[in-house]
Design a protein around this motif. Structure first.
Motif, PDB file in Angstrom:
ATOM      1  N   LYS A 187      -7.445  -1.060 -22.692  1.00 44.28           N
ATOM      2  CA  LYS A 187      -6.547  -1.133 -21.522  1.00 44.28           C
ATOM      3  C   LYS A 187      -5.340  -2.005 -21.866  1.00 44.28           C
ATOM      4  O   LYS A 187      -5.458  -2.922 -22.689  1.00 44.28           O
ATOM      5  CB  LYS A 187      -7.265  -1.856 -20.369  1.00 44.28           C
ATOM      6  N   THR A 188      -4.221  -1.774 -21.169  1.00 45.90           N
ATOM      7  CA  THR A 188      -3.082  -2.666 -21.386  1.00 45.90           C
ATOM      8  C   THR A 188      -3.464  -4.066 -20.904  1.00 45.90           C
ATOM      9  O   THR A 188      -4.345  -4.213 -20.034  1.00 45.90           O
ATOM     10  CB  THR A 188      -1.843  -2.207 -20.605  1.00 45.90           C
ATOM     11  N   LEU A 189      -2.770  -5.055 -21.436  1.00 48.85           N
ATOM     12  CA  LEU A 189      -3.113  -6.437 -21.097  1.00 48.85           C
ATOM     13  C   LEU A 189      -3.017  -6.668 -19.591  1.00 48.85           C
ATOM     14  O   LEU A 189      -3.857  -7.355 -18.999  1.00 48.85           O
ATOM     15  CB  LEU A 189      -2.191  -7.399 -21.862  1.00 48.85           C
ATOM     16  N   ALA A 190      -2.003  -6.074 -18.947  1.00 49.93           N
ATOM     17  CA  ALA A 190      -1.853  -6.271 -17.493  1.00 49.93           C
ATOM     18  C   ALA A 190      -3.063  -5.683 -16.761  1.00 49.93           C
ATOM     19  O   ALA A 190      -3.621  -6.308 -15.852  1.00 49.93           O
ATOM     20  CB  ALA A 190      -0.560  -5.612 -17.009  1.00 49.93           C
ATOM     21  N   GLU A 191      -3.478  -4.466 -17.149  1.00 50.86           N
ATOM     22  CA  GLU A 191      -4.651  -3.860 -16.506  1.00 50.86           C
ATOM     23  C   GLU A 191      -5.904  -4.678 -16.796  1.00 50.86           C
ATOM     24  O   GLU A 191      -6.763  -4.875 -15.928  1.00 50.86           O
ATOM     25  CB  GLU A 191      -4.861  -2.431 -17.031  1.00 50.86           C
ATOM     26  N   ALA A 192      -6.016  -5.149 -18.031  1.00 56.18           N
ATOM     27  CA  ALA A 192      -7.215  -5.884 -18.443  1.00 56.18           C
ATOM     28  C   ALA A 192      -7.316  -7.209 -17.694  1.00 56.18           C
ATOM     29  O   ALA A 192      -8.398  -7.597 -17.242  1.00 56.18           O
ATOM     30  CB  ALA A 192      -7.182  -6.113 -19.948  1.00 56.18           C
ATOM     31  N   LYS A 193      -6.163  -7.890 -17.531  1.00 63.73           N
ATOM     32  CA  LYS A 193      -6.207  -9.161 -16.787  1.00 63.73           C
ATOM     33  C   LYS A 193      -6.522  -8.894 -15.315  1.00 63.73           C
ATOM     34  O   LYS A 193      -7.224  -9.663 -14.659  1.00 63.73           O
ATOM     35  CB  LYS A 193      -4.878  -9.917 -16.940  1.00 63.73           C
ATOM     36  N   GLY A 194      -6.014  -7.771 -14.803  1.00 65.35           N
ATOM     37  CA  GLY A 194      -6.332  -7.389 -13.422  1.00 65.35           C
ATOM     38  C   GLY A 194      -7.833  -7.161 -13.256  1.00 65.35           C
ATOM     39  O   GLY A 194      -8.431  -7.568 -12.255  1.00 65.35           O
ATOM     40  N   GLU A 195      -8.439  -6.531 -14.252  1.00 65.11           N
ATOM     41  CA  GLU A 195      -9.885  -6.291 -14.163  1.00 65.11           C
ATOM     42  C   GLU A 195     -10.666  -7.607 -14.261  1.00 65.11           C
ATOM     43  O   GLU A 195     -11.668  -7.807 -13.549  1.00 65.11           O
ATOM     44  CB  GLU A 195     -10.326  -5.322 -15.274  1.00 65.11           C
ATOM     45  N   ALA A 196     -10.204  -8.504 -15.137  1.00 57.44           N
ATOM     46  CA  ALA A 196     -10.875  -9.801 -15.271  1.00 57.44           C
ATOM     47  C   ALA A 196     -10.783 -10.585 -13.952  1.00 57.44           C
ATOM     48  O   ALA A 196     -11.764 -11.188 -13.488  1.00 57.44           O
ATOM     49  CB  ALA A 196     -10.235 -10.594 -16.415  1.00 57.44           C
ATOM     50  N   LEU A 197      -9.620 -10.532 -13.334  1.00 54.64           N
ATOM     51  CA  LEU A 197      -9.432 -11.192 -12.038  1.00 54.64           C
ATOM     52  C   LEU A 197     -10.379 -10.583 -10.999  1.00 54.64           C
ATOM     53  O   LEU A 197     -10.996 -11.287 -10.192  1.00 54.64           O
ATOM     54  CB  LEU A 197      -7.976 -11.038 -11.598  1.00 54.64           C
ATOM     55  N   ARG A 198     -10.518  -9.258 -11.052  1.00 53.17           N
ATOM     56  CA  ARG A 198     -11.400  -8.575 -10.104  1.00 53.17           C
ATOM     57  C   ARG A 198     -12.858  -9.058 -10.256  1.00 53.17           C
ATOM     58  O   ARG A 198     -13.583  -9.235  -9.271  1.00 53.17           O
ATOM     59  CB  ARG A 198     -11.306  -7.055 -10.316  1.00 53.17           C
ATOM     60  N   ALA A 199     -13.265  -9.287 -11.498  1.00 54.95           N
ATOM     61  CA  ALA A 199     -14.634  -9.780 -11.721  1.00 54.95           C
ATOM     62  C   ALA A 199     -14.821 -11.126 -11.029  1.00 54.95           C
ATOM     63  O   ALA A 199     -15.847 -11.377 -10.368  1.00 54.95           O
ATOM     64  CB  ALA A 199     -14.912  -9.895 -13.218  1.00 54.95           C
ATOM     65  N   ALA A 200     -13.814 -12.004 -11.148  1.00 55.18           N
ATOM     66  CA  ALA A 200     -13.897 -13.316 -10.487  1.00 55.18           C
ATOM     67  C   ALA A 200     -13.948 -13.139  -8.974  1.00 55.18           C
ATOM     68  O   ALA A 200     -14.757 -13.785  -8.278  1.00 55.18           O
ATOM     69  CB  ALA A 200     -12.686 -14.162 -10.884  1.00 55.18           C
ATOM     70  N   GLU A 216      -8.033 -15.156 -21.321  1.00 52.53           N
ATOM     71  CA  GLU A 216      -8.873 -14.935 -22.508  1.00 52.53           C
ATOM     72  C   GLU A 216      -9.685 -13.640 -22.365  1.00 52.53           C
ATOM     73  O   GLU A 216      -9.779 -12.832 -23.292  1.00 52.53           O
ATOM     74  CB  GLU A 216      -9.821 -16.149 -22.623  1.00 52.53           C
ATOM     75  N   MET A 217     -10.250 -13.460 -21.153  1.00 54.32           N
ATOM     76  CA  MET A 217     -11.080 -12.279 -20.914  1.00 54.32           C
ATOM     77  C   MET A 217     -10.235 -11.005 -20.971  1.00 54.32           C
ATOM     78  O   MET A 217     -10.651  -9.981 -21.502  1.00 54.32           O
ATOM     79  CB  MET A 217     -11.712 -12.407 -19.517  1.00 54.32           C
ATOM     80  N   GLY A 218      -9.019 -11.094 -20.423  1.00 50.87           N
ATOM     81  CA  GLY A 218      -8.116  -9.945 -20.432  1.00 50.87           C
ATOM     82  C   GLY A 218      -7.774  -9.538 -21.862  1.00 50.87           C
ATOM     83  O   GLY A 218      -7.769  -8.360 -22.204  1.00 50.87           O
ATOM     84  N   ARG A 219      -7.536 -10.522 -22.712  1.00 50.49           N
ATOM     85  CA  ARG A 219      -7.195 -10.208 -24.120  1.00 50.49           C
ATOM     86  C   ARG A 219      -8.384  -9.571 -24.828  1.00 50.49           C
ATOM     87  O   ARG A 219      -8.236  -8.604 -25.576  1.00 50.49           O
ATOM     88  CB  ARG A 219      -6.750 -11.478 -24.879  1.00 50.49           C
ATOM     89  N   LEU A 220      -9.566 -10.111 -24.579  1.00 52.40           N
ATOM     90  CA  LEU A 220     -10.779  -9.545 -25.195  1.00 52.40           C
ATOM     91  C   LEU A 220     -10.970  -8.099 -24.729  1.00 52.40           C
ATOM     92  O   LEU A 220     -11.239  -7.199 -25.538  1.00 52.40           O
ATOM     93  CB  LEU A 220     -12.002 -10.399 -24.809  1.00 52.40           C
ATOM     94  N   LEU A 221     -10.792  -7.889 -23.422  1.00 54.32           N
ATOM     95  CA  LEU A 221     -10.986  -6.545 -22.846  1.00 54.32           C
ATOM     96  C   LEU A 221      -9.968  -5.556 -23.439  1.00 54.32           C
ATOM     97  O   LEU A 221     -10.312  -4.434 -23.817  1.00 54.32           O
ATOM     98  CB  LEU A 221     -10.841  -6.654 -21.331  1.00 54.32           C
ATOM     99  N   ALA A 222      -8.719  -5.995 -23.528  1.00 52.66           N
ATOM    100  CA  ALA A 222      -7.673  -5.118 -24.080  1.00 52.66           C
ATOM    101  C   ALA A 222      -7.980  -4.780 -25.538  1.00 52.66           C
ATOM    102  O   ALA A 222      -7.737  -3.658 -25.993  1.00 52.66           O
ATOM    103  CB  ALA A 222      -6.307  -5.792 -23.962  1.00 52.66           C
ATOM    104  N   ARG A 223      -8.533  -5.753 -26.273  1.00 52.72           N
ATOM    105  CA  ARG A 223      -8.854  -5.496 -27.691  1.00 52.72           C
ATOM    106  C   ARG A 223     -10.060  -4.579 -27.835  1.00 52.72           C
ATOM    107  O   ARG A 223     -10.083  -3.720 -28.694  1.00 52.72           O
ATOM    108  CB  ARG A 223      -9.148  -6.810 -28.416  1.00 52.72           C
ATOM    109  N   GLU A 224     -11.086  -4.755 -26.989  1.00 52.44           N
ATOM    110  CA  GLU A 224     -12.292  -3.950 -27.269  1.00 52.44           C
ATOM    111  C   GLU A 224     -12.284  -2.607 -26.548  1.00 52.44           C
ATOM    112  O   GLU A 224     -12.936  -1.670 -26.994  1.00 52.44           O
ATOM    113  CB  GLU A 224     -13.587  -4.742 -26.993  1.00 52.44           C
TER     114      GLU A 224
END
Ligand code: NAD
Length: 477
Positions: A93-106, A82-90
């Motif tokens: 970043k590509t969804l893969a990069e955005a999900k990677g960043e969300a994972l990094r936050a965790a 969910e966070m990756g999709r939000l990040l990619a939309r706002e």
């Protein structure tokens, strides 16, 4: 239309005086949501709430702080998609990069969850008979965190987690362009049981919210990531108020390709470093410094690889490069593309794409000199200057000839050159046969010169900024 997203102050979602639209840079018709636009009065309320909540947070068992941070990491992990999709939309970043960043936050919250119970102290012999000396670290009090749009969840996470672990209370001011991820972090911290007032979120303009935080007498420290121009102003404000300050700013990061490099590997590293995340990384490779014997082969292969990049909607799994974050940023990038031509470079790519959204083709500025503005100023877009170097020593000299000093890289098959480059490179982070961007979270992050000031972020070293050292002397008789 969904409910507006409000500021979090003293554990309550505070009614907003004004709201700002958050729109998708790939598709301006996609309204992500309405977000509070706070003012100086919201900063005053947030700082008062943080000041009231901080002593109990610092005094509580370290286990409480550890548990809140660990649960925050757990919830973030469960919401990566969910966070990756939000990040990619706002942010774009590509969804893969955005999900990677969300994972990094965790991962960052999980890493710092260990710090409250691991907080070290020292006991020393005294030079005086019967005296004992202890050295401990204490929280600073209320800290203000000011973050940029390009890593809208990872940077708030890598500042908030160590600040809270050390027992501080936080007021976070995220970038105006990307409030969504910071708002989600506020929701998650609340769900994880962070006590009211310990974490506060105030969204709004930097010139109002950021400036009010810097000026507030009850804020003990400011940790800022953003542009050099704003960073310099914050440093002046903090000096005036005698606040501790940490600045992470821009870069003009060099990637050296020597005649001993594996050229295909170098092309891959430069493609990633210069253009992935639309070049919107402080560690992006924006100066590609190439030894003359391999310049033609390297350039031909990099131009071909660049032209093959798939630019498009970040939510499309085939996309490799998303949009530029905003129309204002795109317009600045296009100015630099024109400047590169005016300064005498051969410009390949760089044009605005004929489709809705803020899309730009990646650009190479061939035949650049290190004295040109396009080789000295941070562009912060998908643009890289290619600079020829006569030999290895010339390449190192060009790499170091910049006011910045964040990251650098070298592609070489020679252990001697790699070792020499690591020694001589005037930066905080140096990469061998790897892109200049892309780091681990458990080791220090930061640079020197105009890139950084005031102590490293990430890893255990981050705890130094968020704590103050106390030396206690005891005469036990
Ligand atoms: P920016 O400097 O415009 O804004 C950063 C933050 O400061 C935002 O939250 C903004 O609202 C706030 N701000 C603006 N004016 C302010 C003021 N007068 N007082 C207080 N706060 C104010 O930067 P940006 O455009 O959001 O981000 C891009 C920049 O960030 C680039 O220069 C990039 O290199 C840098 N960056 C550095 C790192 C690093 O770790 N070194 C990491 C990511 C980004």
């Amino acid at each position: 239309m969904t409910e507006p997203h409000l500021n979090l102050i003293a554990g309550r979602w505070q009614e907003a005086q004004a709201l700002a639209e958050n729109r998708n840079p790939s598709d301006p018709s996609d309204l992500i949501g309405l977000y509070a636009r706070g003012g100086a009065e919201d900063v005053a309320l947030a700082v008062a709430a943080a000041r009231a909540a901080q002593p109990a947070w610092a005094k509580a068992s370290p286990q409480l702080r550890a548990d809140v941070l660990r649960r925050t990491g757990d919830i973030l992990l469960a919401r990566v998609e969910e966070m990756g999709r939000l990040l990619a939309r706002e942010e774009g970043k590509t969804l893969a990069e955005a999900k990677g960043e969300a994972l990094r936050a965790a991962q960052l919250f999980h890493f710092y969850a260990g710090e409250p119970v691991r907080a070290p102290g020292e006991k020393h012999a005294s030079i005086r008979d019967g005296v004992e000396v202890e050295v401990t670290r204490e929280p600073l009090g209320v800290v203000g965190l000011i973050t940029p749009w390009n890593f809208p969840i990872a940077i708030p996470a890598w500042k908030t987690a160590p600040a809270l672990a050390a027992g501080n209370a936080v007021v976070l001011k995220p970038a105006d362009l990307t409030p969504g991820c910071a708002h989600l972090l506020a929701e998650v911290l609340t769900e994880a049981g962070c006590p009211p007032g310990v974490f506060n979120l105030v969204m709004g303009r930097g010139s109002e919210i950021g400036a009010a935080l810097v000026a507030h007498p009850d804020v003990a420290a400011i940790s800022f990531t953003g542009s050099e121009r704003v960073g310099r102003g914050i440093a002046r404000g903090c000096a005036e108020g005698m606040k501790k300050v940490q600045l992470e700013m821009g870069g003009k990061n060099p990637m050296v390709v020597t005649a001993r490099a594996d050229i295909d590997l170098a092309v891959g590293a430069c493609l990633n470093g210069a253009f992935f995340s639309t070049g919107q990384r402080c560690t992006a490779s924006s100066r590609l410094i190439v030894e003359e014997p391999v310049l033609a082969e390297f350039t031909d292969k990099l131009v071909a690889a660049m032209k093959a990049l798939r630019i498009g909607d970040p939510l499309d799994p085939a996309t490799q490069i998303g949009p530029v974050v905003s129309e204002a940023q795109l317009s600045g990038n296009l100015d630099y593309v024109r400047l590169a031509g005016a300064e005498g470079c051969e410009v390949v790519g760089g044009q605005r794409l004929d489709r809705p959204g803020s899309f730009q083709a990646p650009a190479l500025f061939l035949g650049a000199q290190n004295t040109m503005r396009v080789a000295r100023e941070e562009i912060f877009g998908p643009c890289a200057a290619v600079i020829a170097a006569a030999d290895f020593d010339a390449a190192v000299a060009i790499a170091n000839d910049t006011e910045f000093g964040l990251s650098s890289g070298i592609c070489t098959g020679s252990l001697k050159e790699a070792t020499e480059f690591k020694r001589r490179s005037k930066v905080g982070m140096v990469m061998v046969n790897l892109p200049t961007a892309g780091v681990d979270y458990h080791v220090p992050f930061g640079g020197r010169g105009a890139s950084s000031l005031g102590g490293r972020e990430q890893g255990r070293m981050a705890m130094e900024f968020y704590t103050s050292v106390k030396t206690a002397y005891t005469f036990a008789g």
